[in-house]
Design a protein around this motif. Structure first.
Motif, PDB file in Angstrom:
ATOM      1  N   VAL A  79       0.838  -1.201   0.000  1.00 14.40           N
ATOM      2  CA  VAL A  79       0.000   0.000   0.000  1.00 14.40           C
ATOM      3  C   VAL A  79       0.873   1.251   0.000  1.00 14.40           C
ATOM      4  O   VAL A  79       0.671   2.181  -0.789  1.00 14.40           O
ATOM      5  N   ASP A  80       1.855   1.269   0.890  1.00 12.18           N
ATOM      6  CA  ASP A  80       2.762   2.405   1.008  1.00 12.18           C
ATOM      7  C   ASP A  80       3.462   2.713  -0.310  1.00 12.18           C
ATOM      8  O   ASP A  80       3.511   3.855  -0.759  1.00 12.18           O
ATOM      9  N   VAL A  81       4.011   1.665  -0.917  1.00  9.77           N
ATOM     10  CA  VAL A  81       4.785   1.850  -2.140  1.00  9.77           C
ATOM     11  C   VAL A  81       3.901   2.343  -3.282  1.00  9.77           C
ATOM     12  O   VAL A  81       4.303   3.196  -4.074  1.00  9.77           O
ATOM     13  N   PHE A  82       2.662   1.830  -3.326  1.00  8.64           N
ATOM     14  CA  PHE A  82       1.766   2.250  -4.405  1.00  8.64           C
ATOM     15  C   PHE A  82       1.216   3.655  -4.192  1.00  8.64           C
ATOM     16  O   PHE A  82       1.047   4.406  -5.143  1.00  8.64           O
ATOM     17  N   GLN A  83       0.950   3.984  -2.946  1.00  8.38           N
ATOM     18  CA  GLN A  83       0.291   5.267  -2.688  1.00  8.38           C
ATOM     19  C   GLN A  83       1.245   6.440  -2.613  1.00  8.38           C
ATOM     20  O   GLN A  83       0.905   7.559  -2.982  1.00  8.38           O
ATOM     21  N   ARG A  99      11.251   8.866   0.857  1.00 14.53           N
ATOM     22  CA  ARG A  99      11.117   9.751   2.010  1.00 14.53           C
ATOM     23  C   ARG A  99       9.714   9.745   2.613  1.00 14.53           C
ATOM     24  O   ARG A  99       9.531  10.025   3.787  1.00 14.53           O
ATOM     25  N   HIS A 100       8.732   9.428   1.784  1.00 13.07           N
ATOM     26  CA  HIS A 100       7.356   9.505   2.260  1.00 13.07           C
ATOM     27  C   HIS A 100       6.861   8.200   2.864  1.00 13.07           C
ATOM     28  O   HIS A 100       5.789   8.146   3.444  1.00 13.07           O
ATOM     29  N   TRP A 101       7.627   7.143   2.693  1.00 17.05           N
ATOM     30  CA  TRP A 101       7.207   5.854   3.221  1.00 17.05           C
ATOM     31  C   TRP A 101       7.260   5.837   4.749  1.00 17.05           C
ATOM     32  O   TRP A 101       7.999   6.594   5.367  1.00 17.05           O
ATOM     33  N   SER A 102       6.488   4.904   5.336  1.00 18.39           N
ATOM     34  CA  SER A 102       6.572   4.702   6.781  1.00 18.39           C
ATOM     35  C   SER A 102       7.903   4.022   7.107  1.00 18.39           C
ATOM     36  O   SER A 102       8.548   3.441   6.225  1.00 18.39           O
ATOM     37  N   LEU A 106      12.232  -0.003   6.151  1.00 11.99           N
ATOM     38  CA  LEU A 106      13.031  -1.133   6.633  1.00 11.99           C
ATOM     39  C   LEU A 106      12.798  -2.371   5.769  1.00 11.99           C
ATOM     40  O   LEU A 106      13.747  -3.083   5.418  1.00 11.99           O
ATOM     41  N   MET A 107      11.557  -2.632   5.425  1.00  6.56           N
ATOM     42  CA  MET A 107      11.244  -3.829   4.636  1.00  6.56           C
ATOM     43  C   MET A 107      11.852  -3.756   3.227  1.00  6.56           C
ATOM     44  O   MET A 107      12.426  -4.734   2.752  1.00  6.56           O
ATOM     45  N   ILE A 108      11.735  -2.605   2.590  1.00  7.35           N
ATOM     46  CA  ILE A 108      12.256  -2.484   1.222  1.00  7.35           C
ATOM     47  C   ILE A 108      13.790  -2.538   1.231  1.00  7.35           C
ATOM     48  O   ILE A 108      14.408  -3.321   0.493  1.00  7.35           O
ATOM     49  N   THR A 109      14.400  -1.727   2.086  1.00 12.08           N
ATOM     50  CA  THR A 109      15.863  -1.736   2.165  1.00 12.08           C
ATOM     51  C   THR A 109      16.370  -3.116   2.556  1.00 12.08           C
ATOM     52  O   THR A 109      17.308  -3.642   1.952  1.00 12.08           O
ATOM     53  N   GLY A 110      15.754  -3.698   3.588  1.00 11.57           N
ATOM     54  CA  GLY A 110      16.172  -5.006   4.079  1.00 11.57           C
ATOM     55  C   GLY A 110      16.023  -6.080   3.014  1.00 11.57           C
ATOM     56  O   GLY A 110      16.919  -6.912   2.818  1.00 11.57           O
ATOM     57  N   THR A 111      14.891  -6.072   2.315  1.00 11.46           N
ATOM     58  CA  THR A 111      14.641  -7.087   1.289  1.00 11.46           C
ATOM     59  C   THR A 111      15.675  -6.995   0.166  1.00 11.46           C
ATOM     60  O   THR A 111      16.254  -8.002  -0.246  1.00 11.46           O
ATOM     61  N   ILE A 165      17.129   4.715  13.411  1.00 12.28           N
ATOM     62  CA  ILE A 165      17.298   4.320  12.007  1.00 12.28           C
ATOM     63  C   ILE A 165      16.404   5.191  11.131  1.00 12.28           C
ATOM     64  O   ILE A 165      15.266   5.483  11.508  1.00 12.28           O
ATOM     65  N   PHE A 166      16.921   5.616  10.007  1.00 12.34           N
ATOM     66  CA  PHE A 166      16.183   6.490   9.087  1.00 12.34           C
ATOM     67  C   PHE A 166      15.544   7.672   9.815  1.00 12.34           C
ATOM     68  O   PHE A 166      14.380   8.008   9.570  1.00 12.34           O
ATOM     69  N   GLY A 167      16.285   8.283  10.747  1.00 13.46           N
ATOM     70  CA  GLY A 167      15.756   9.460  11.433  1.00 13.46           C
ATOM     71  C   GLY A 167      14.609   9.187  12.391  1.00 13.46           C
ATOM     72  O   GLY A 167      13.824  10.081  12.703  1.00 13.46           O
TER      73      GLY A 167
END
Ligand SMILES: [K+]
Ligand SMILES: [K+]
Lengths: 442, 442
Positions: B210-214, B219-222, B227-232, B335-337
């Motif tokens: 949802v986050d990635v699509f919306q 910078r705007h992601w939760s 963490l999930m995208i970077t980690g993956t 992490i990430f501010g």
């Protein structure tokens, strides 16, 4: 200006401990490589490996110490073991004391309770007490074992064997002069009881010993002592029962022994993995479940500020308590009418995580360099990390790179992975805190 | 009185999820045991095992699904997989939403940010969105794969194979109708890319999608999405490189393949352990270090509220961050501010500890009941816990007790060990807090 100078010459405890251990291993390697130390020439890697194994009180060996080492070589081994065992215990206690001194108010109460016998500056006196404790325990052990062994070996050999095995036991080194370690003693309850008492006392931690001797009754002990004593009794009892049940019919371990010996051997085999590492059975012939149990026990180890290694029993207990309290929707765990601080939980988490990472990394590396089946290799790695010294019999098959890797692992295991990582990671500078945010887990 | 009645009929989320899964497995077992479901009769334990494996989206099987299941049997399998994969994802999201609703102030901000598209009561709408997402992804996959496979198999078979493999992929089930799973497809980049994209999207978690699509831009992601995208990306890249390097010369896996295929197979083999469980190489012939790596990846798994299992990537990241911040003498990791709360760390600690305990316990039990070498058995246990379904080929050798034990483990792995333990442990009643006390660790 003055402050700067002071900062420059200050050596941090992690650096001091790592440095002195490396020096000890270096000197030990040189001495063991001398022609006078061995009956047959040994390679440099073998010298490094055994010097490291002795200094870290592990007990793994690529050769049979009883037949390869000369009297001089044995002496070198014993000195390394004493320094690596008692020395680290004294050092860890000193650091704990200094550490506690800095923490201030919140721990003053505990400090007064536990160390009322020392003035705050009395590090030297502390070390003196530790040495008195260690040499008293070893002295009693040597006299008892010598007297017991005289009929069998005569005075000279009995004394010789006793000195070696008692020092090896109290310091949780697990080296033996017998070619099959203590398998020949498996039907000798006196030897098993004496040596196991020595390594349990040596491995439970100096503060615990002081507490038990000074304060009569469970209620007066510090929380740390209560956890160590209860935990040790419980874990040793469970381990004994499990070994007995799992190996009961294994004819290559305890299957053929009479019931009484079965019990004693199970007890010894249950308690020895928590750093001592003497063996009274052939681990190469053990059942897989028992090996799995032994690996967990080796990973846990015994007490802080002791001659033992591993993540430490209290670390394990704190992780278990924190998990239970989380499930009960409590923030901080309570035990014996006391609450554990979050800081202790975070510390235990860090120790456990780093230890798992270390074990995994070295198993991975050794799986690359060695052509040895998985289980014996995993067993060897956990044994080296816990400076236990039990082996399924593959130590002699390690390649040179393998020997060096295991040496590094024994070193990390003995100084504690936290110590090493504190050397590598710089503390973060203070800055404003970022806002809190949420992450989904599990 | 009214309150009491209300309390009595209230079913807790853990109970609801466990109950519905058990019901699904029960019905699935009965249906698979029908003569119409299989071409040859299967035993009750086999039916239980495969029904559990499908419902928990594991993919382990004691028989070859492609030849043993009839069309009806395949249909049953697919329904179980859809309920077990998408169903749990929808359920977990609903619980997360309700949970968040209760937490109040401190998470309102995050809640607004992440779920602004829902009114707080809109659980039904949420489930609708999840189903739209899932069926859209599966629909696109089925159309694409059918079109691709028509030349090779003809329309009917292409559609049949596509439906099965796409549903199996999106739900991270890893079942295949080919007798050697996807080994025959190892030189088919289209199939590998399509299926891996499906299982990565299905396994990353609905909130992340949802986050990635919306929201356009990192910078705007939760924080969770970041963490999930970077980690993956990081974990998948590392795993791909490691598999490539470790297996490069292994002629029984990728050694004989041309470089291009080597790369694709390494990529697929690097990403499939984090719950999908399709295999394009023979895991029985893999190098030990690669197997060790695969076991870690299987244990970690993918995203929360997804079709994947394991302790979850975020749990792993939180433990790593907490350990690093402890070494840097920080209480809470940043992490990430953003700063992570102690509560998240304690939760991650509990999840990891319980998971390690669960894996260890089942490995111990299976080591007792099965006569199977240690590494394949350990691999099978971690695979079942992570509901991955990779195997070194010993699933068919399991005894009946072994099959039941692995079934229980798959069940625990899919509902999450925390869910189970929340059922077993009663929350503690509030009482006054005991005084703080100190324990030495490590
Ligand atoms: K030892
Ligand atoms: K799977």
């Amino acid at each position: 200006m003055r402050k700067l100078t002071k900062k420059k010459i200050k050596i941090s405890p992690p650096l001091l401990i790592s440095g002195s251990f490396l020096l000890l291993i270096f000197v030990g390697t040189l001495l063991l490589k001398l022609p006078a130390a061995t009956t047959v020439p040994i390679s440099w890697t073998d010298a490094i490996f055994v010097a490291t194994s002795a200094t870290t009180v592990t007990g793994l060996s690529v050769f049979d110490p009883g037949s390869v080492l000369t009297g001089f070589g044995e002496g070198v081994l014993l000195v390394l073991i004493q320094f690596g065992g008692i020395g680290l215990m004294a050092f860890a206690m000193a650091v704990l004391m200094m550490f506690r001194k800095k923490i201030g108010l919140q721990n003053r109460l505990y400090l007064k309770e536990a160390y009322s016998q020392y003035s705050f500056g009395g590090i030297i006196r502390l070390v003196k007490y530790i040495l008195i404790f260690a040499f008293t325990a070893e002295g009693i052990g040597i006299v008892a074992l010598t007297l017991y062994w005289i009929p069998e070996y005569g005075l000279a050999d009995a004394l010789h064997l006793s000195i070696f095995h008692v020092i090896s036991a109290f310091n949780n080194a697990g080296f033996s002069l017998f070619p099959d370690n203590l398998v020949g003693q498996q039907s000798d309850p006196f030897v098993l009881l004496l040596l196991s008492t020595l390594f349990i006392v040596g491995g439970i931690g100096f503060t615990v010993v002081v507490d038990v001797f000074q304060k009569k009754g469970f209620r007066h002990w510090s929380l740390h002592t209560k956890l160590m004593i209860t935990g040790t009794v419980l874990v040793n009892f469970l381990a004994t029962v499990l070994v007995l049940v799992l190996e009961y019919d294994n004819s290559e371990t305890i299957g053929k022994l009479p019931l009484f010996d079965k019990l004693f051997v199970s007890y010894f085999t249950g308690v020895t993995p928590r750093t001592a590492g003497f063996n009274v059975v052939d681990y190469g012939a053990m059942e897989d479940p028992t090996l799995l149990l032994t690996m967990i026990l080796m990973f846990i180890g015994a007490g802080s500020a002791s001659t033992a290694s591993g993540i430490k029993l209290t670390t394990f207990i704190v992780v278990v308590l924190a998990t239970i309290s989380f499930l009960r929707s409590e923030r901080e765990p309570e035990i014996f009418g006391r609450t554990l601080r979050i800081e202790i939980i975070l510390r235990s988490l860090a120790i456990t995580a780093i230890s798992v990472l270390t074990v995994w990394l070295f198993l991975f590396l050794l799986a690359v360099t060695e052509d040895i089946p998985f289980l014996p290799l995993a067993f060897e790695v956990v044994s080296a990390f816990g400076t236990v010294g039990l082996s399924m019999g593959i130590t002699g098959e390690l390649s040179s790179i393998g020997e060096l890797l295991v040496s590094v692992l024994m070193f990390i295991g003995r100084i504690g992975p936290l110590t090493l990582f504190f050397l590598l990671v710089k503390p973060k500078k203070e800055h404003y805190r970022y806002p809190y945010d949420q992450v989904f887990t599990g």
